[in-house]
Design an enzyme around this catalytic site. Structure first.
Site, PDB file in Angstrom:
ATOM      1  N   ARG A  37      -1.500 -70.481 -41.204  1.00  0.00           N
ATOM      2  CA  ARG A  37      -2.148 -71.698 -41.715  1.00  0.00           C
ATOM      3  C   ARG A  37      -3.461 -71.975 -40.978  1.00  0.00           C
ATOM      4  O   ARG A  37      -3.834 -73.099 -40.703  1.00  0.00           O
ATOM      5  CB  ARG A  37      -1.212 -72.922 -41.614  1.00  0.00           C
ATOM      6  CG  ARG A  37       0.168 -72.709 -42.247  1.00  0.00           C
ATOM      7  CD  ARG A  37       0.079 -72.246 -43.703  1.00  0.00           C
ATOM      8  NE  ARG A  37       1.410 -72.083 -44.318  1.00  0.00           N
ATOM      9  CZ  ARG A  37       1.963 -70.905 -44.619  1.00  0.00           C
ATOM     10  NH1 ARG A  37       1.341 -69.755 -44.371  1.00  0.00           N
ATOM     11  NH2 ARG A  37       3.151 -70.860 -45.193  1.00  0.00           N
ATOM     12  N   ALA A  73      -4.263 -75.697 -39.550  1.00  0.00           N
ATOM     13  CA  ALA A  73      -3.145 -76.391 -38.898  1.00  0.00           C
ATOM     14  C   ALA A  73      -3.482 -76.776 -37.462  1.00  0.00           C
ATOM     15  O   ALA A  73      -2.608 -77.238 -36.727  1.00  0.00           O
ATOM     16  CB  ALA A  73      -1.904 -75.512 -38.928  1.00  0.00           C
ATOM     17  N   LEU A  75      -4.765 -76.491 -33.426  1.00  0.00           N
ATOM     18  CA  LEU A  75      -4.501 -75.643 -32.260  1.00  0.00           C
ATOM     19  C   LEU A  75      -3.278 -74.754 -32.487  1.00  0.00           C
ATOM     20  O   LEU A  75      -2.255 -75.224 -33.011  1.00  0.00           O
ATOM     21  CB  LEU A  75      -4.238 -76.561 -31.061  1.00  0.00           C
ATOM     22  CG  LEU A  75      -3.751 -75.935 -29.759  1.00  0.00           C
ATOM     23  CD1 LEU A  75      -4.854 -75.089 -29.122  1.00  0.00           C
ATOM     24  CD2 LEU A  75      -3.316 -77.019 -28.781  1.00  0.00           C
ATOM     25  N   GLU A 124     -10.833 -81.587 -35.779  1.00  0.00           N
ATOM     26  CA  GLU A 124     -11.881 -81.569 -34.736  1.00  0.00           C
ATOM     27  C   GLU A 124     -12.975 -80.570 -35.102  1.00  0.00           C
ATOM     28  O   GLU A 124     -14.159 -80.846 -34.925  1.00  0.00           O
ATOM     29  CB  GLU A 124     -11.258 -81.205 -33.378  1.00  0.00           C
ATOM     30  CG  GLU A 124     -10.341 -82.306 -32.846  1.00  0.00           C
ATOM     31  CD  GLU A 124      -9.750 -81.967 -31.490  1.00  0.00           C
ATOM     32  OE1 GLU A 124      -9.076 -80.914 -31.380  1.00  0.00           O
ATOM     33  OE2 GLU A 124      -9.945 -82.736 -30.537  1.00  0.00           O
ATOM     34  N   GLU A 144      -1.140 -84.402 -32.625  1.00  0.00           N
ATOM     35  CA  GLU A 144      -1.093 -84.340 -31.168  1.00  0.00           C
ATOM     36  C   GLU A 144      -0.138 -85.397 -30.618  1.00  0.00           C
ATOM     37  O   GLU A 144       0.632 -85.144 -29.696  1.00  0.00           O
ATOM     38  CB  GLU A 144      -2.495 -84.613 -30.582  1.00  0.00           C
ATOM     39  CG  GLU A 144      -3.459 -83.459 -30.693  1.00  0.00           C
ATOM     40  CD  GLU A 144      -4.251 -83.481 -32.004  1.00  0.00           C
ATOM     41  OE1 GLU A 144      -3.801 -84.137 -32.977  1.00  0.00           O
ATOM     42  OE2 GLU A 144      -5.299 -82.833 -32.058  1.00  0.00           O
ATOM     43  N   ARG A 147       3.347 -84.245 -30.899  1.00  0.00           N
ATOM     44  CA  ARG A 147       3.653 -83.027 -30.127  1.00  0.00           C
ATOM     45  C   ARG A 147       3.639 -83.289 -28.630  1.00  0.00           C
ATOM     46  O   ARG A 147       3.832 -82.379 -27.835  1.00  0.00           O
ATOM     47  CB  ARG A 147       2.635 -81.916 -30.427  1.00  0.00           C
ATOM     48  CG  ARG A 147       2.439 -81.616 -31.896  1.00  0.00           C
ATOM     49  CD  ARG A 147       3.448 -80.631 -32.446  1.00  0.00           C
ATOM     50  NE  ARG A 147       3.189 -80.442 -33.864  1.00  0.00           N
ATOM     51  CZ  ARG A 147       4.077 -80.681 -34.827  1.00  0.00           C
ATOM     52  NH1 ARG A 147       5.300 -81.060 -34.520  1.00  0.00           N
ATOM     53  NH2 ARG A 147       3.764 -80.497 -36.083  1.00  0.00           N
ATOM     54  N   GLY A 152      -8.274 -82.284 -27.749  1.00  0.00           N
ATOM     55  CA  GLY A 152      -8.865 -81.441 -26.695  1.00  0.00           C
ATOM     56  C   GLY A 152     -10.066 -80.673 -27.200  1.00  0.00           C
ATOM     57  O   GLY A 152     -10.723 -79.958 -26.458  1.00  0.00           O
TER      58      GLY A 152
END
Ligand code: 1HE
Length: 271
Positions: A37, A73, A75, A124, A144, A147, A152
């Site tokens: 992804r 998707a 990082l 990002e 984020e 998770r 970042g």
């Protein structure tokens, strides 16, 4: 997304997760890791940096898309789960910053087509580009929060500038996603099109940006965001200096003359 094919290759050495071609002055860069992804692993992020720092001089604009059903998707969570120390993690985030700065402050305007999931680091990445075109299938999230990690890849700065801190807090605290219309209303995208129409729209916009003078595009990409970040009186001075450089460029002299001698197009209402 549909694609027309009169594309030529671009001689930049890229990882298999990125594919690049060009159509005249417009390059087309694709995230090509659909099986994951388009999750952004280190190799892909470094490949993005390579692409945008080594762009041939005659490429005047870039279209960025993602292959498969989702733009990205974010990082690659398998890499973040690795056993890394604090400094390595800081350097990892700084690598993303470096790569995305190469996009935001590169030589060429970048038009991105968003579809499917545009989440975390994928959002990002999109935020580091200059024009975003969403297809109706696009949706946005910052998982984020869920998770147990944080932005970042520059999102605290760029996404917050696009949609404001309260919306970023909402997305991260609650796991909410925005659909394409909501994201458009929030300011993530400048254009919203039907599914399958994003690529065509992006090429049309990129061709327009590519036809501007290099000096104007430099001013728009490099001076404008810096002016926004500076105090107003320094910003105004920088604006005057940048305007002077642009006005004195030979291309501007020619374009102004064309207008005054009735050879240039007028600014007319579109649709
Ligand atoms: C991945 C990733 C990933 C998919 N890293 N491997 N991003 C997220 O938290 C988003 C996580 N991904 C998802 O929620 C879903 O994958 C999607 C909604 C994007 C797509 O769903 P779907 O059903 O089409 O695909 P899938 O079955 O979930 O995923 C297909 C494969 O891609 C699967 O691997 P496989 O080996 O089992 O086939 C997934 O594990 C893999 N995959 N997403 C690694 N993100 C600089 S800081 C930025 C911080 C962040 O970006 S945090 C947000 C992370």
């Amino acid at each position: 997304m549909t694609a027309e094919h009169h594309d030529e290759p671009i001689a930049i050495d890229l990882p298999s997760s990125l594919k690049a071609t060009r159509r005249g002055a417009v390059a087309h860069l694709r995230l090509a890791r659909a099986e994951k992804r388009n999750a952004l692993d280190d190799v892909t992020v470094l490949g993005l940096e390579t692409f945008f720092t080594k762009l041939p001089e005659d490429v005047r604009a870039v279209v960025l898309t993602g292959e498969g059903r989702h733009f990205s998707a974010g990082l690659d969570l398998a890499e973040v789960a690795e056993d890394l120390g604090p400094l390595e993690r800081v350097m990892h985030s700084r690598m993303w910053h470096r790569a995305f700065e190469a996009i935001q402050f590169g030589r060429a305007p970048v038009v991105t087509v968003l579809h499917g999931a545009v989440v975390g680091g994928g959002l990002e990445l999109a935020a580091a580009t200059h024009i975003r075109v969403a297809e109706l299938s696009a949706y946005y999230g910052l998982p984020e929060g869920q998770r147990g990690i944080f932005l970042g890849g520059g999102g605290s700065v760029r996404i917050a500038r696009l949609i404001g801190v309260p919306r970023v807090q909402d997305l991260m605290l609650t796991g909410r996603t925005l659909n394409a219309e909501e994201g458009h209303a929030a300011g993530i995208t400048q254009y919203l099109v039907e599914d399958g129409r994003g690529l065509e729209k992006a090429f049309e916009l990129a061709a327009k940006a590519a036809s501007n003078t290099l000096t104007t595009n430099f001013a728009v990409l490099h001076a404008l965001p810096r002016i926004q970040e500076s105090n107003p009186s320094s910003g105004l001075l920088t604006e005057s200096l940048m305007a002077t450089i642009a006005e004195m460029s030979p291309e501007a002299t020619e374009r102004l003359k064309d207008f005054l001698e009735k050879r240039a197009g007028k600014v007319l209402r579109q649709s």
